[in-house]
Design an enzyme around this catalytic site. Structure first.
Site, mmCIF file in Angstrom:
data_model
loop_
_atom_site.group_PDB
_atom_site.id
_atom_site.type_symbol
_atom_site.label_atom_id
_atom_site.label_comp_id
_atom_site.label_asym_id
_atom_site.label_seq_id
_atom_site.Cartn_x
_atom_site.Cartn_y
_atom_site.Cartn_z
ATOM 1 N N HIS A 72 1.087 -1.045 0.417
ATOM 2 C CA HIS A 72 0.050 -0.017 0.088
ATOM 3 C C HIS A 72 1.291 1.042 0.112
ATOM 4 C CE1 HIS A 72 -4.161 -1.990 2.085
ATOM 5 N NE2 HIS A 72 -3.575 -2.630 0.835
ATOM 6 N N TYR A 202 -10.270 4.633 6.080
ATOM 7 C CA TYR A 202 -9.970 5.430 7.478
ATOM 8 C C TYR A 202 -11.808 6.063 7.391
ATOM 9 C CZ TYR A 202 -6.149 2.683 9.538
ATOM 10 O OH TYR A 202 -5.182 2.050 10.151
ATOM 11 N N PRO A 294 -6.538 -0.587 17.723
ATOM 12 C CA PRO A 294 -6.267 -0.434 16.837
ATOM 13 C C PRO A 294 -5.111 0.165 15.620
ATOM 14 C CG PRO A 294 -8.047 -1.746 17.037
ATOM 15 C CD PRO A 294 -7.865 -1.487 18.765
ATOM 16 N N LYS A 298 -0.779 -0.502 14.734
ATOM 17 C CA LYS A 298 0.743 -0.878 15.480
ATOM 18 C C LYS A 298 1.122 -1.731 16.549
ATOM 19 C CE LYS A 298 2.801 2.898 14.090
ATOM 20 N NZ LYS A 298 2.668 2.161 12.191
ATOM 21 N N TYR A 386 2.852 6.448 10.304
ATOM 22 C CA TYR A 386 1.534 5.172 9.499
ATOM 23 C C TYR A 386 3.201 4.200 9.065
ATOM 24 C CZ TYR A 386 -1.758 2.602 7.995
ATOM 25 O OH TYR A 386 -2.961 1.308 8.489
#
Ligand code: RFL
Ligand code: PHB
Length: 391
Positions: A72, A202, A294, A298, A386
Protein backbone atom coordinates in the site's frame (compact mmCIF):
# COMPACT_ATOMS: atom_id res chain seq x y z
CA UNK A 1 15.31 -30.16 30.32
CA UNK A 2 17.76 -27.30 29.76
CA UNK A 3 17.79 -24.58 27.10
CA UNK A 4 19.29 -21.13 26.62
CA UNK A 5 16.06 -19.15 26.19
CA UNK A 6 12.61 -20.31 27.36
CA UNK A 7 9.94 -18.42 25.41
CA UNK A 8 6.44 -18.24 26.88
CA UNK A 9 3.76 -17.82 24.18
CA UNK A 10 3.61 -18.86 20.51
CA UNK A 11 2.04 -15.69 19.13
CA UNK A 12 3.95 -13.59 16.61
CA UNK A 13 6.42 -12.28 19.26
CA UNK A 14 7.40 -15.70 20.58
CA UNK A 15 7.60 -17.39 17.19
CA UNK A 16 9.64 -14.60 15.62
CA UNK A 17 12.03 -14.46 18.57
CA UNK A 18 12.47 -18.24 18.43
CA UNK A 19 13.31 -18.11 14.73
CA UNK A 20 15.83 -15.25 15.04
CA UNK A 21 17.57 -16.93 17.99
CA UNK A 22 17.69 -20.24 16.14
CA UNK A 23 19.29 -18.51 13.12
CA UNK A 24 21.99 -17.24 15.49
CA UNK A 25 22.56 -20.71 16.94
CA UNK A 26 20.81 -20.04 20.27
CA UNK A 27 18.70 -22.91 21.69
CA UNK A 28 15.14 -22.12 22.64
CA UNK A 29 11.88 -23.77 23.53
CA UNK A 30 8.41 -22.24 23.16
CA UNK A 31 5.74 -23.07 25.72
CA UNK A 32 2.19 -22.14 24.67
CA UNK A 33 -1.05 -22.50 26.60
CA UNK A 34 -3.32 -23.04 23.58
CA UNK A 35 -3.23 -25.43 20.63
CA UNK A 36 -1.60 -24.39 17.35
CA UNK A 37 -5.01 -24.37 15.62
CA UNK A 38 -6.42 -22.05 18.26
CA UNK A 39 -3.53 -19.60 17.83
CA UNK A 40 -4.10 -19.61 14.05
CA UNK A 41 -7.84 -19.11 14.50
CA UNK A 42 -7.46 -15.69 16.13
CA UNK A 43 -8.10 -13.05 13.48
CA UNK A 44 -6.10 -9.94 14.29
CA UNK A 45 -3.68 -7.63 12.56
CA UNK A 46 -3.26 -7.04 8.86
CA UNK A 47 -0.80 -4.23 8.22
CA UNK A 48 2.98 -4.67 8.42
CA UNK A 49 5.52 -1.86 8.58
CA UNK A 50 8.72 -2.14 6.54
CA UNK A 51 10.66 -2.76 9.78
CA UNK A 52 8.50 -5.85 10.38
CA UNK A 53 8.86 -7.07 6.80
CA UNK A 54 12.66 -6.66 7.05
CA UNK A 55 12.69 -8.71 10.23
CA UNK A 56 10.65 -11.50 8.65
CA UNK A 57 13.20 -11.51 5.83
CA UNK A 58 16.02 -11.77 8.36
CA UNK A 59 14.18 -14.70 9.95
CA UNK A 60 13.94 -16.38 6.53
CA UNK A 61 10.14 -16.49 6.46
CA UNK A 62 9.19 -13.76 3.96
CA UNK A 63 8.79 -15.71 0.70
CA UNK A 64 5.00 -16.10 0.86
CA UNK A 65 4.60 -12.58 2.22
CA UNK A 66 6.35 -11.21 -0.87
CA UNK A 67 4.31 -13.43 -3.17
CA UNK A 68 0.90 -12.84 -1.60
CA UNK A 69 1.10 -9.58 0.40
CA UNK A 70 -0.25 -6.36 -1.12
CA UNK A 71 1.84 -3.19 -0.95
CA UNK A 72 0.00 0.00 0.00
CA UNK A 73 1.40 3.38 -1.07
CA UNK A 74 -1.35 5.44 0.55
CA UNK A 75 -4.15 5.47 3.10
CA UNK A 76 -7.54 7.11 2.74
CA UNK A 77 -9.59 9.11 5.21
CA UNK A 78 -13.34 9.64 4.98
CA UNK A 79 -15.03 12.55 6.70
CA UNK A 80 -18.01 14.74 5.82
CA UNK A 81 -19.01 12.05 3.28
CA UNK A 82 -15.84 12.49 1.20
CA UNK A 83 -12.76 10.36 0.70
CA UNK A 84 -9.26 11.88 0.81
CA UNK A 85 -6.03 10.06 -0.05
CA UNK A 86 -2.80 10.57 1.90
CA UNK A 87 0.19 9.72 -0.28
CA UNK A 88 2.21 7.93 2.38
CA UNK A 89 4.83 6.78 -0.14
CA UNK A 90 5.42 10.26 -1.54
CA UNK A 91 5.45 11.94 1.88
CA UNK A 92 7.98 9.55 3.45
CA UNK A 93 10.52 9.37 0.65
CA UNK A 94 9.31 6.01 -0.66
CA UNK A 95 8.14 4.04 2.38
CA UNK A 96 5.12 1.70 2.19
CA UNK A 97 3.17 -0.76 4.34
CA UNK A 98 2.22 -4.33 3.40
CA UNK A 99 -1.21 -5.89 3.84
CA UNK A 100 -0.55 -9.47 5.02
CA UNK A 101 -2.56 -11.14 7.75
CA UNK A 102 -1.10 -11.89 11.18
CA UNK A 103 -2.61 -15.35 10.74
CA UNK A 104 -0.53 -15.93 7.60
CA UNK A 105 2.62 -14.57 9.22
CA UNK A 106 2.06 -16.85 12.22
CA UNK A 107 1.49 -19.77 9.86
CA UNK A 108 4.79 -19.08 8.05
CA UNK A 109 6.67 -18.87 11.36
CA UNK A 110 5.10 -22.10 12.65
CA UNK A 111 6.01 -23.90 9.40
CA UNK A 112 9.62 -22.68 9.62
CA UNK A 113 9.86 -23.75 13.26
CA UNK A 114 8.52 -27.18 12.49
CA UNK A 115 10.82 -27.58 9.45
CA UNK A 116 13.82 -26.74 11.67
CA UNK A 117 12.67 -29.31 14.23
CA UNK A 118 12.59 -26.77 17.07
CA UNK A 119 10.74 -27.69 20.27
CA UNK A 120 7.30 -26.15 20.87
CA UNK A 121 4.99 -27.35 23.61
CA UNK A 122 1.34 -26.57 22.80
CA UNK A 123 -1.51 -26.96 25.28
CA UNK A 124 0.81 -26.49 28.27
CA UNK A 125 -1.21 -26.03 31.48
CA UNK A 126 -0.34 -24.07 34.64
CA UNK A 127 2.76 -22.43 33.17
CA UNK A 128 4.77 -20.69 35.90
CA UNK A 129 8.12 -18.87 35.97
CA UNK A 130 10.69 -19.02 38.80
CA UNK A 131 14.02 -17.56 39.94
CA UNK A 132 14.36 -15.07 37.10
CA UNK A 133 16.34 -12.92 39.53
CA UNK A 134 19.01 -15.61 39.71
CA UNK A 135 21.46 -16.99 37.12
CA UNK A 136 19.29 -20.12 36.73
CA UNK A 137 15.69 -19.22 35.89
CA UNK A 138 13.17 -22.05 35.51
CA UNK A 139 9.80 -22.55 33.87
CA UNK A 140 7.32 -25.17 35.03
CA UNK A 141 4.26 -26.45 33.20
CA UNK A 142 1.98 -29.44 32.97
CA UNK A 143 1.28 -31.40 29.84
CA UNK A 144 -0.97 -34.47 29.58
CA UNK A 145 -1.06 -34.65 33.38
CA UNK A 146 2.78 -34.72 33.73
CA UNK A 147 4.83 -32.01 35.46
CA UNK A 148 7.77 -30.56 33.52
CA UNK A 149 10.57 -28.14 34.39
CA UNK A 150 12.82 -26.24 31.99
CA UNK A 151 16.04 -24.69 33.24
CA UNK A 152 17.30 -21.77 31.16
CA UNK A 153 19.55 -18.69 31.02
CA UNK A 154 16.71 -16.28 30.15
CA UNK A 155 12.91 -16.21 30.01
CA UNK A 156 11.15 -14.27 27.26
CA UNK A 157 7.60 -13.31 28.26
CA UNK A 158 5.84 -13.26 24.87
CA UNK A 159 2.53 -14.36 26.36
CA UNK A 160 0.26 -11.46 25.46
CA UNK A 161 -1.79 -9.10 27.60
CA UNK A 162 -3.37 -11.86 29.73
CA UNK A 163 -0.19 -13.90 30.14
CA UNK A 164 1.54 -15.19 33.25
CA UNK A 165 4.91 -13.41 32.94
CA UNK A 166 3.92 -9.81 33.66
CA UNK A 167 1.48 -11.06 36.30
CA UNK A 168 4.36 -12.85 38.10
CA UNK A 169 6.33 -9.67 38.70
CA UNK A 170 5.83 -8.21 42.20
CA UNK A 171 3.53 -5.16 42.11
CA UNK A 172 6.20 -2.87 43.58
CA UNK A 173 8.63 -3.63 40.74
CA UNK A 174 6.35 -2.61 37.88
CA UNK A 175 4.42 0.53 36.94
CA UNK A 176 1.38 0.22 34.69
CA UNK A 177 -0.21 3.00 32.60
CA UNK A 178 -3.67 2.38 31.15
CA UNK A 179 -6.44 4.05 29.22
CA UNK A 180 -9.65 2.24 28.31
CA UNK A 181 -11.88 3.65 25.54
CA UNK A 182 -15.67 3.78 25.82
CA UNK A 183 -16.34 1.68 22.67
CA UNK A 184 -15.20 -1.45 20.83
CA UNK A 185 -14.60 -2.61 17.27
CA UNK A 186 -16.89 -5.09 15.59
CA UNK A 187 -14.83 -6.88 12.92
CA UNK A 188 -16.04 -9.02 10.03
CA UNK A 189 -13.96 -11.22 7.75
CA UNK A 190 -15.54 -12.24 4.42
CA UNK A 191 -14.41 -13.90 1.21
CA UNK A 192 -15.29 -10.98 -1.04
CA UNK A 193 -12.95 -8.65 -2.97
CA UNK A 194 -11.95 -5.62 -0.83
CA UNK A 195 -13.58 -2.31 -1.74
CA UNK A 196 -10.16 -0.66 -1.64
CA UNK A 197 -7.40 -3.13 -2.53
CA UNK A 198 -4.59 -0.55 -2.62
CA UNK A 199 -5.27 1.56 0.49
CA UNK A 200 -6.82 1.06 3.91
CA UNK A 201 -9.81 3.39 4.41
CA UNK A 202 -10.44 4.98 7.83
CA UNK A 203 -13.86 6.63 8.20
CA UNK A 204 -15.06 9.30 10.65
CA UNK A 205 -18.85 9.75 10.58
CA UNK A 206 -21.56 10.94 12.94
CA UNK A 207 -22.61 7.27 13.27
CA UNK A 208 -19.08 6.32 14.40
CA UNK A 209 -15.82 5.01 13.02
CA UNK A 210 -15.43 2.56 10.12
CA UNK A 211 -12.44 0.78 8.58
CA UNK A 212 -12.04 -1.04 5.26
CA UNK A 213 -9.09 -3.44 5.18
CA UNK A 214 -8.17 -6.69 3.49
CA UNK A 215 -6.29 -9.93 3.79
CA UNK A 216 -5.91 -10.62 0.04
CA UNK A 217 -7.53 -9.64 -3.24
CA UNK A 218 -10.34 -12.08 -2.45
CA UNK A 219 -10.66 -11.66 1.33
CA UNK A 220 -11.84 -8.48 3.08
CA UNK A 221 -11.65 -7.29 6.66
CA UNK A 222 -14.05 -4.56 7.78
CA UNK A 223 -14.70 -2.93 11.14
CA UNK A 224 -17.26 -0.57 12.65
CA UNK A 225 -17.09 1.11 16.07
CA UNK A 226 -19.76 -0.33 18.39
CA UNK A 227 -20.88 0.04 22.02
CA UNK A 228 -18.74 -1.93 24.45
CA UNK A 229 -21.67 -4.01 25.69
CA UNK A 230 -22.86 -5.07 22.22
CA UNK A 231 -22.87 -8.81 21.56
CA UNK A 232 -21.90 -10.39 18.25
CA UNK A 233 -25.32 -12.10 18.14
CA UNK A 234 -26.96 -8.65 17.85
CA UNK A 235 -25.12 -8.11 14.58
CA UNK A 236 -26.49 -10.16 11.69
CA UNK A 237 -24.39 -9.96 8.51
CA UNK A 238 -27.10 -7.84 6.96
CA UNK A 239 -27.05 -5.35 9.81
CA UNK A 240 -23.26 -5.14 9.66
CA UNK A 241 -23.09 -4.47 5.89
CA UNK A 242 -25.86 -1.91 6.17
CA UNK A 243 -24.07 -0.08 9.00
CA UNK A 244 -20.71 -0.20 7.23
CA UNK A 245 -22.19 1.36 4.09
CA UNK A 246 -23.77 4.14 6.11
CA UNK A 247 -20.32 4.99 7.49
CA UNK A 248 -18.66 5.41 4.07
CA UNK A 249 -18.93 8.06 1.37
CA UNK A 250 -21.72 7.27 -1.13
CA UNK A 251 -19.38 6.24 -3.95
CA UNK A 252 -17.39 3.79 -1.78
CA UNK A 253 -20.57 2.48 -0.13
CA UNK A 254 -21.98 1.61 -3.50
CA UNK A 255 -18.89 -0.41 -4.44
CA UNK A 256 -18.77 -2.60 -1.29
CA UNK A 257 -19.26 -6.23 -2.24
CA UNK A 258 -20.98 -8.18 0.54
CA UNK A 259 -21.05 -11.88 1.35
CA UNK A 260 -21.43 -14.24 4.30
CA UNK A 261 -19.05 -13.49 7.20
CA UNK A 262 -16.51 -16.20 7.99
CA UNK A 263 -15.53 -14.54 11.29
CA UNK A 264 -17.17 -11.87 13.41
CA UNK A 265 -15.90 -10.59 16.74
CA UNK A 266 -15.93 -7.58 19.06
CA UNK A 267 -12.66 -6.25 20.51
CA UNK A 268 -12.38 -3.64 23.28
CA UNK A 269 -9.93 -0.77 22.74
CA UNK A 270 -7.19 -0.12 25.25
CA UNK A 271 -3.88 1.72 25.66
CA UNK A 272 -1.52 0.10 28.15
CA UNK A 273 2.20 0.20 28.97
CA UNK A 274 4.11 -1.66 31.69
CA UNK A 275 7.48 -0.27 32.77
CA UNK A 276 10.17 -1.55 32.81
CA UNK A 277 10.21 -4.42 30.31
CA UNK A 278 13.06 -6.33 31.96
CA UNK A 279 13.27 -7.89 35.43
CA UNK A 280 16.60 -9.64 35.98
CA UNK A 281 16.60 -12.48 33.45
CA UNK A 282 12.96 -12.04 32.47
CA UNK A 283 12.07 -9.90 29.45
CA UNK A 284 8.57 -8.87 28.37
CA UNK A 285 7.93 -8.41 24.64
CA UNK A 286 4.87 -7.51 22.54
CA UNK A 287 1.36 -7.42 24.01
CA UNK A 288 2.70 -8.79 27.33
CA UNK A 289 4.23 -5.35 27.90
CA UNK A 290 1.99 -2.96 25.97
CA UNK A 291 -1.33 -2.66 24.15
CA UNK A 292 -2.40 -0.03 21.63
CA UNK A 293 -5.88 0.52 20.24
CA UNK A 294 -5.80 -0.99 16.71
CA UNK A 295 -6.51 2.31 14.91
CA UNK A 296 -2.85 2.96 14.09
CA UNK A 297 -2.11 -0.69 13.09
CA UNK A 298 0.82 -0.68 15.50
CA UNK A 299 0.41 -3.64 17.91
CA UNK A 300 2.00 -6.39 15.86
CA UNK A 301 4.65 -4.01 14.54
CA UNK A 302 5.66 -2.98 18.06
CA UNK A 303 5.87 -6.65 18.99
CA UNK A 304 8.27 -7.11 16.06
CA UNK A 305 10.47 -4.18 17.07
CA UNK A 306 10.69 -5.46 20.68
CA UNK A 307 11.76 -8.82 19.30
CA UNK A 308 14.38 -7.16 17.11
CA UNK A 309 15.94 -5.45 20.15
CA UNK A 310 15.64 -8.56 22.32
CA UNK A 311 17.12 -10.97 19.80
CA UNK A 312 20.06 -8.61 19.22
CA UNK A 313 20.63 -8.23 22.97
CA UNK A 314 20.62 -12.01 23.51
CA UNK A 315 22.82 -12.68 20.49
CA UNK A 316 25.38 -10.15 21.81
CA UNK A 317 25.19 -11.72 25.25
CA UNK A 318 25.85 -15.26 24.06
CA UNK A 319 28.44 -14.30 21.42
CA UNK A 320 30.43 -11.74 23.39
CA UNK A 321 29.23 -12.09 26.99
CA UNK A 322 28.14 -8.46 26.62
CA UNK A 323 25.37 -7.18 28.91
CA UNK A 324 25.04 -3.88 27.03
CA UNK A 325 22.04 -4.86 24.88
CA UNK A 326 20.29 -6.57 27.77
CA UNK A 327 20.78 -3.54 30.02
CA UNK A 328 19.50 -1.17 27.32
CA UNK A 329 16.57 -3.39 26.23
CA UNK A 330 13.77 -1.83 28.26
CA UNK A 331 14.69 1.80 27.57
CA UNK A 332 15.21 1.19 23.84
CA UNK A 333 11.83 -0.53 23.50
CA UNK A 334 9.92 1.97 25.61
CA UNK A 335 11.20 4.94 23.60
CA UNK A 336 9.58 3.45 20.49
CA UNK A 337 6.55 2.07 22.36
CA UNK A 338 5.52 5.44 23.76
CA UNK A 339 5.70 7.08 20.33
CA UNK A 340 3.41 4.38 18.94
CA UNK A 341 1.13 4.74 21.99
CA UNK A 342 0.93 8.47 21.33
CA UNK A 343 0.13 7.97 17.64
CA UNK A 344 -2.47 5.24 18.25
CA UNK A 345 -4.22 7.28 20.95
CA UNK A 346 -4.23 10.37 18.71
CA UNK A 347 -5.66 8.57 15.66
CA UNK A 348 -8.25 6.81 17.83
CA UNK A 349 -9.31 10.14 19.35
CA UNK A 350 -9.50 11.79 15.94
CA UNK A 351 -11.54 9.07 14.21
CA UNK A 352 -14.09 7.77 16.77
CA UNK A 353 -17.35 9.10 18.10
CA UNK A 354 -17.04 9.69 21.85
CA UNK A 355 -20.22 9.54 23.95
CA UNK A 356 -19.50 12.75 25.83
CA UNK A 357 -18.34 15.23 23.17
CA UNK A 358 -21.43 15.27 20.90
CA UNK A 359 -21.75 17.81 18.08
CA UNK A 360 -18.87 19.97 19.28
CA UNK A 361 -16.48 17.02 19.31
CA UNK A 362 -17.58 16.00 15.82
CA UNK A 363 -16.97 19.51 14.40
CA UNK A 364 -13.53 19.73 16.02
CA UNK A 365 -12.58 16.32 14.56
CA UNK A 366 -13.75 17.39 11.11
CA UNK A 367 -11.75 20.62 11.35
CA UNK A 368 -8.63 18.68 12.29
CA UNK A 369 -9.19 16.18 9.47
CA UNK A 370 -9.68 19.03 7.02
CA UNK A 371 -6.39 20.54 8.19
CA UNK A 372 -4.68 17.14 8.08
CA UNK A 373 -5.53 16.36 4.46
CA UNK A 374 -4.76 19.90 3.26
CA UNK A 375 -1.51 20.54 5.12
CA UNK A 376 1.61 18.84 3.80
CA UNK A 377 3.24 19.15 7.23
CA UNK A 378 0.31 17.49 9.02
CA UNK A 379 -0.05 14.77 6.34
CA UNK A 380 3.67 14.07 6.60
CA UNK A 381 3.47 13.62 10.38
CA UNK A 382 0.66 11.09 9.90
CA UNK A 383 2.50 9.29 7.09
CA UNK A 384 5.80 9.03 9.00
CA UNK A 385 4.11 7.45 11.99
CA UNK A 386 1.90 5.18 9.89
CA UNK A 387 4.80 3.56 8.01
CA UNK A 388 6.64 3.21 11.33
CA UNK A 389 9.34 5.30 12.95
CA UNK A 390 12.92 4.11 12.38
CA UNK A 391 14.38 1.62 14.85
P1 RFL B 1 -0.36 -12.58 21.29
O1 RFL B 1 -0.66 -12.62 19.83
O2 RFL B 1 -1.46 -12.28 22.22
O3 RFL B 1 0.30 -13.99 21.66
C1 RFL B 1 0.54 -14.37 23.01
C2 RFL B 1 0.53 -15.88 23.10
O4 RFL B 1 0.80 -16.27 24.45
C3 RFL B 1 -0.10 -17.31 24.82
N1 RFL B 1 -0.25 -17.33 26.29
C4 RFL B 1 0.38 -18.21 27.09
N2 RFL B 1 1.23 -19.22 26.83
C5 RFL B 1 1.69 -19.94 27.88
N3 RFL B 1 1.32 -19.70 29.17
C6 RFL B 1 0.46 -18.71 29.48
N4 RFL B 1 0.11 -18.49 30.75
C7 RFL B 1 -0.04 -17.90 28.42
N5 RFL B 1 -0.88 -16.85 28.35
C8 RFL B 1 -0.99 -16.52 27.07
C9 RFL B 1 -1.39 -16.96 24.09
O5 RFL B 1 -2.23 -18.11 23.93
C10 RFL B 1 -0.84 -16.45 22.76
O6 RFL B 1 -0.70 -17.48 21.79
O7 RFL B 1 0.84 -11.54 21.62
P2 RFL B 1 2.10 -11.14 20.73
O8 RFL B 1 2.81 -12.35 20.20
O9 RFL B 1 2.85 -10.16 21.53
O10 RFL B 1 1.51 -10.41 19.43
C11 RFL B 1 0.83 -9.19 19.52
C12 RFL B 1 -0.22 -9.06 18.39
O11 RFL B 1 -1.01 -10.22 18.39
C13 RFL B 1 -1.09 -7.80 18.56
O12 RFL B 1 -0.31 -6.70 18.97
C14 RFL B 1 -1.80 -7.40 17.25
O13 RFL B 1 -2.70 -8.38 16.84
C15 RFL B 1 -2.55 -6.06 17.42
N6 RFL B 1 -3.33 -5.68 16.23
C16 RFL B 1 -2.72 -5.09 15.14
N7 RFL B 1 -1.38 -4.90 15.12
C17 RFL B 1 -0.76 -4.37 14.02
O14 RFL B 1 0.47 -4.18 14.05
N8 RFL B 1 -1.46 -4.07 12.86
C18 RFL B 1 -2.82 -4.24 12.79
O15 RFL B 1 -3.39 -4.00 11.71
C19 RFL B 1 -3.51 -4.74 13.96
N9 RFL B 1 -4.82 -4.95 13.95
C20 RFL B 1 -4.73 -5.89 16.20
C21 RFL B 1 -5.46 -5.50 15.04
C22 RFL B 1 -5.39 -6.49 17.28
C23 RFL B 1 -6.75 -6.67 17.24
N10 RFL B 1 -7.37 -7.30 18.37
C24 RFL B 1 -8.33 -8.28 18.30
C25 RFL B 1 -6.82 -7.07 19.69
C26 RFL B 1 -6.82 -5.69 14.98
C27 RFL B 1 -7.49 -6.24 16.09
C28 RFL B 1 -8.99 -6.35 15.99
C1 PHB C 1 -6.77 -5.03 9.83
O1 PHB C 1 -6.61 -5.29 8.64
O2 PHB C 1 -7.22 -5.87 10.63
C2 PHB C 1 -6.45 -3.67 10.34
C3 PHB C 1 -5.94 -2.71 9.47
C4 PHB C 1 -5.63 -1.45 9.93
C5 PHB C 1 -5.84 -1.15 11.27
C6 PHB C 1 -6.34 -2.10 12.14
C7 PHB C 1 -6.65 -3.38 11.67
O3 PHB C 1 -5.54 0.09 11.73
Amino acid sequence: MRTQVAIIGAGPSGLLLGQLLHKAGIDNIIIERQSGEYVLGRIRAGILEQVTVDLLEEAGVAARLHAEGTIHHSIELIFRQQRHAIDVHGLTGGKVVTAYGQTEMTHDLMDARQAAGLPTVYEAANVSIHDYDSARPRVRYEKDGQHHEVECDFIAGCDGFHGVCRASVPKGAITEFEKVYPFGWLGVLADVPPVSPHAIIYGNTERGFSLCSMRSLTRSRYYVQCPLDDKVEQWSDERFWDELRRRLDPETAQRVITGPSIEKSIAPLRSFVAEPMRFGRLFLAGDAAHIVPPTGAKGLNLAASDVKYLSQALIDYFAEKSDAGIDAYSARCLARVWKAERFSWWLTTLMHRFPDTEGFGQRVQEAELDYLVNSRAASTALAENYVGLPL
